[in-house]
Design a protein around this motif. Structure first.
Motif, mmCIF file in Angstrom:
data_model
loop_
_atom_site.group_PDB
_atom_site.id
_atom_site.type_symbol
_atom_site.label_atom_id
_atom_site.label_comp_id
_atom_site.label_asym_id
_atom_site.label_seq_id
_atom_site.Cartn_x
_atom_site.Cartn_y
_atom_site.Cartn_z
ATOM 1 N N ARG A 179 0.872 -1.180 0.000
ATOM 2 C CA ARG A 179 0.000 0.000 0.000
ATOM 3 C C ARG A 179 0.907 1.227 0.000
ATOM 4 N N VAL A 180 0.610 2.194 -0.850
ATOM 5 C CA VAL A 180 1.438 3.395 -0.953
ATOM 6 C C VAL A 180 0.566 4.643 -1.034
ATOM 7 N N GLU A 181 1.172 5.757 -0.689
ATOM 8 C CA GLU A 181 0.548 7.057 -0.891
ATOM 9 C C GLU A 181 1.441 7.831 -1.848
ATOM 10 N N ILE A 182 0.846 8.356 -2.902
ATOM 11 C CA ILE A 182 1.581 9.085 -3.925
ATOM 12 C C ILE A 182 0.971 10.479 -4.069
ATOM 13 N N ASN A 183 1.813 11.491 -4.033
ATOM 14 C CA ASN A 183 1.397 12.864 -4.320
ATOM 15 C C ASN A 183 2.088 13.279 -5.607
ATOM 16 N N THR A 184 1.366 13.986 -6.463
ATOM 17 C CA THR A 184 1.926 14.402 -7.745
ATOM 18 C C THR A 184 1.972 15.932 -7.835
ATOM 19 N N ASN A 234 -3.477 13.392 -5.288
ATOM 20 C CA ASN A 234 -3.189 12.530 -4.144
ATOM 21 C C ASN A 234 -3.814 11.164 -4.365
ATOM 22 N N PHE A 235 -3.000 10.121 -4.203
ATOM 23 C CA PHE A 235 -3.458 8.759 -4.458
ATOM 24 C C PHE A 235 -3.017 7.841 -3.329
ATOM 25 N N VAL A 236 -3.904 6.968 -2.905
ATOM 26 C CA VAL A 236 -3.558 5.905 -1.964
ATOM 27 C C VAL A 236 -4.093 4.617 -2.566
#
Length: 154
Positions: free
Chosen positions: A99-104, A113-115
């Motif tokens: 599981r990751v959190e990605i900010n662009t 923002n993606f999780v």
């Protein structure tokens, strides 16, 4: 990577070989009014505070001998922790399935923002794929401003 940063990395990696540890990440930056050399270290077993203290002492000794840094600085040594920063390609490779959190920097599919679960890392195209609620989202690495692994309830 700057020549000085590369030299610091080699010095730290040389020290870490003696501790059966690896350099997860090296940061050399000015924070507030002081320079900080931050080393995140990792190994097979959990990293302990004693590990960090031992590595810190040894790296400090080697830095003093090398005269590599000629200004005052703070040396910080710690574990990357459970929620690890994802910076290098090797970090993304090892996080596939997590599981990751990605900010662009800018919106991708109307969001910055993606999780989700990191389903793949495409080294050739330099992009990652996240699965979010059964939907796949592809994100180019040059669009990522921040990425970390996330703890799950499972």
């Amino acid at each position: 990577m700057s020549k000085k940063r590369e030299q610091m990395k080699k010095l730290a990696e040389g020290v870490l070989e003696n501790f059966s540890s690896e350099l997860y990440l090296l940061e050399w930056e000015k924070r507030g009014g002081e320079w900080v050399l931050e080393l995140l270290i990792d190994k097979e077993e959990p990293v302990t505070t004693s590990d960090c203290a031992d590595v810190s002492n040894r790296v400090s000794e080697e830095l003093d001998k090398s005269d590599l840094i000629q200004k005052e600085f703070v040396l910080q040594v710690s574990s990357p922790g459970v929620e690890r920063p994802l910076v290098d390609s090797r970090h993304f490779k090892s996080a596939v399935g997590e599981r990751v959190e990605i900010n662009t920097y800018g919106p991708i599919e109307n969001s910055k923002n993606f999780v989700g679960d990191l389903s793949s890392y495409d080294e050739d195209n330099e992009e990652i794929e996240l699965e979010i609620d059964g939907k796949c989202v592809r994100i180019p690495l040059d669009s990522v401003s921040k990425a970390t692994t996330k703890m799950t309830d499972q």
